[in-house]
Design a protein around this motif. Structure first.
Motif, PDB file in Angstrom:
ATOM      1  N   ASN A   2      19.320  -7.553 -63.483  1.00  0.00           N
ATOM      2  CA  ASN A   2      18.143  -8.278 -63.030  1.00  0.00           C
ATOM      3  C   ASN A   2      18.433  -9.766 -62.869  1.00  0.00           C
ATOM      4  O   ASN A   2      17.712 -10.615 -63.396  1.00  0.00           O
ATOM      5  N   LYS A   3      19.497 -10.082 -62.155  1.00  0.00           N
ATOM      6  CA  LYS A   3      19.859 -11.472 -61.923  1.00  0.00           C
ATOM      7  C   LYS A   3      19.980 -11.733 -60.424  1.00  0.00           C
ATOM      8  O   LYS A   3      20.270 -10.837 -59.643  1.00  0.00           O
ATOM      9  N   SER A   5      21.423 -14.961 -57.556  1.00  0.00           N
ATOM     10  CA  SER A   5      22.272 -16.145 -57.459  1.00  0.00           C
ATOM     11  C   SER A   5      21.503 -17.273 -56.791  1.00  0.00           C
ATOM     12  O   SER A   5      20.437 -17.055 -56.197  1.00  0.00           O
ATOM     13  N   ARG A 135      16.056  -6.384 -59.469  1.00  0.00           N
ATOM     14  CA  ARG A 135      17.078  -5.951 -58.511  1.00  0.00           C
ATOM     15  C   ARG A 135      16.431  -5.422 -57.229  1.00  0.00           C
ATOM     16  O   ARG A 135      16.904  -5.687 -56.124  1.00  0.00           O
ATOM     17  N   TYR A 203      15.770 -16.170 -63.521  1.00  0.00           N
ATOM     18  CA  TYR A 203      16.636 -15.020 -63.245  1.00  0.00           C
ATOM     19  C   TYR A 203      17.912 -15.413 -62.512  1.00  0.00           C
ATOM     20  O   TYR A 203      18.732 -14.544 -62.202  1.00  0.00           O
ATOM     21  N   ASP A 205      21.497 -16.401 -62.152  1.00  0.00           N
ATOM     22  CA  ASP A 205      22.634 -16.167 -63.048  1.00  0.00           C
ATOM     23  C   ASP A 205      23.499 -17.421 -63.196  1.00  0.00           C
ATOM     24  O   ASP A 205      23.722 -17.919 -64.293  1.00  0.00           O
ATOM     25  N   ASN A 207      23.710 -21.281 -62.023  1.00  0.00           N
ATOM     26  CA  ASN A 207      22.854 -22.302 -61.406  1.00  0.00           C
ATOM     27  C   ASN A 207      23.574 -23.624 -61.147  1.00  0.00           C
ATOM     28  O   ASN A 207      22.919 -24.644 -60.928  1.00  0.00           O
TER      29      ASN A 207
END
Length: 361
Positions: A2-3, A5, A135, A203, A205, A207
């Motif tokens: 559940n990440k 970019s 996701r 969320y 991942d 940063n």
């Protein structure tokens, strides 16, 4: 997993900032006239600065949870009050998305289709997405916003032969009037909907490039909106563009290829259905993220929420004139919920964070 970019976050921002300003252009042209495109450019610059300001505070403080920022910036009661206004802004934008999408379908190609019938095909599919994890939201945004952007670029290229740049002249013929600045504020209200996706920041991942990618998102969103205003004004002139409910639909009807192929309306319908569905999903899912600790039975909450959205959207979508009058006030609500309150809250959080670091050092 559940990440998301920081590159994915570009599409999240674009998914909520472009569609409204691009669809009901005449709301703003009616007030700003031929210089509305300049107002949109100024509003876009302010929007980019504010976006970077919010992201920079999150980055400097290493805090990407919007609820934590609200709770630590203000006293408990006041923080709950501000969060409530923020959630109300999210709800209003969800209703706006459903109402405008249904009204577009009812007012353009499918005139005999009732608004409530169009809403059924808009709201029911969303029930499936609301029950999924991040996701699924990510995949949905990647596909939908990707199609939306390609569709928008194709529409722009196909309509350039039907515009006249002389309709933009004289530039600032009335000077920097009151209408120019009020139009800028209204458009800024549309841009400020980037705060709809602020709850998704936690969320992200990795940063380290969030500032750069947010800047890219701001530039792209501003470019799309400014070009849309320029296209509408140069195609119809300011007076005519201000009196068409959905200028890009009419502009799309002019598209003709090879002397017989006419399908321009399809571009407008695709961008409208996809764009507002994305905005509706992201606004509603943000509400679920913010209130997740307070929702005991998620399925019941979603059912009641969707029913309220359906009723409100059906009522608003029935009358074009009433809807367009209300859209102006929605931009003002956005300014309060997504600009004024976040600016105060994030500023206070930054000051407290800086003072805390100063004491430690």
């Amino acid at each position: 997993m559940n990440k998301i970019s920081s590159k994915h976050y570009i599409l999240f921002i674009l998914g909520v900032t472009i569609i409204s300003l691009k669809t009901y252009l005449s709301v703003f042209i009616n007030k700003g006239g031929r210089d509305t495109w300049l107002s949109s450019l100024l509003a876009g610059i302010i929007f980019i600065c504010f976006l970077l300001y919010i992201i920079n505070i999150c980055k400097v403080s290493n805090t990407f949870d919007i609820k934590e920022i609200f709770n630590k910036s203000l006293p408990k009661v006041l923080s709950y009050f501000c969060i409530a206004i923020f959630v109300l802004g999210l709800f209003i934008n969800a209703v706006e998305s459903a109402a405008v999408e249904a009204n577009v379908l009812h007012s353009t190609l499918f005139i005999d289709t009732p608004v409530w019938y169009a809403l059924i095909f808009f709201i029911i599919p969303s029930l499936f997405i609301f029950t999924k994890k991040m996701r699924t939201i990510l995949i949905f945004v990647l596909v939908s916003v990707g199609i939306f952007l390609v569709n928008g670029i194709a529409f722009f290229l196909l309509t350039q032969g039907y515009t006249d740049i002389n309709n933009l002249l004289p530039v600032l013929g009335n000077g920097l009037s009151k209408n120019f600045f009020s139009t800028t504020l209204l458009i800024l209200g549309g841009f400020s909907t980037f705060m709809i996706v602020a709850p998704y920041l936690k969320y992200i991942d990795k940063n380290q490039h969030i500032r750069k990618h947010s800047f890219y998102a701001g530039i792209i969103a501003t470019a799309f909106v400014v070009v849309s205003f320029v296209s509408a004004i140069t195609a119809f002139g300011p007076s005519r563009a201000a009196n068409i409910f959905y200028p890009e639909f009419v502009l799309g009807q002019r598209i003709e290829l090879a002397g017989f192929l006419e399908f321009g309306e399809l571009f407008f319908i695709i961008q409208t259905v996809i764009g507002f569905f994305v905005k509706y999903i992201l606004a509603t899912y943000s509400i679920l993220l913010i209130l997740e600790k307070y929702i005991k039975r998620k399925s019941i909450f979603i059912g009641i929420y969707v029913f309220i959205v359906f009723v409100c959207s059906n009522f608003l979508g029935l009358n074009n004139f009433y809807l367009y009058d209300l859209l102006k006030y929605i931009q003002i609500i956005n300014l309060v919920a997504f600009v004024l309150i976040p600016f105060i809250v994030f500023t206070l959080y930054y000051i407290k964070h800086r003072n805390l670091n100063t004491k430690k050092s």
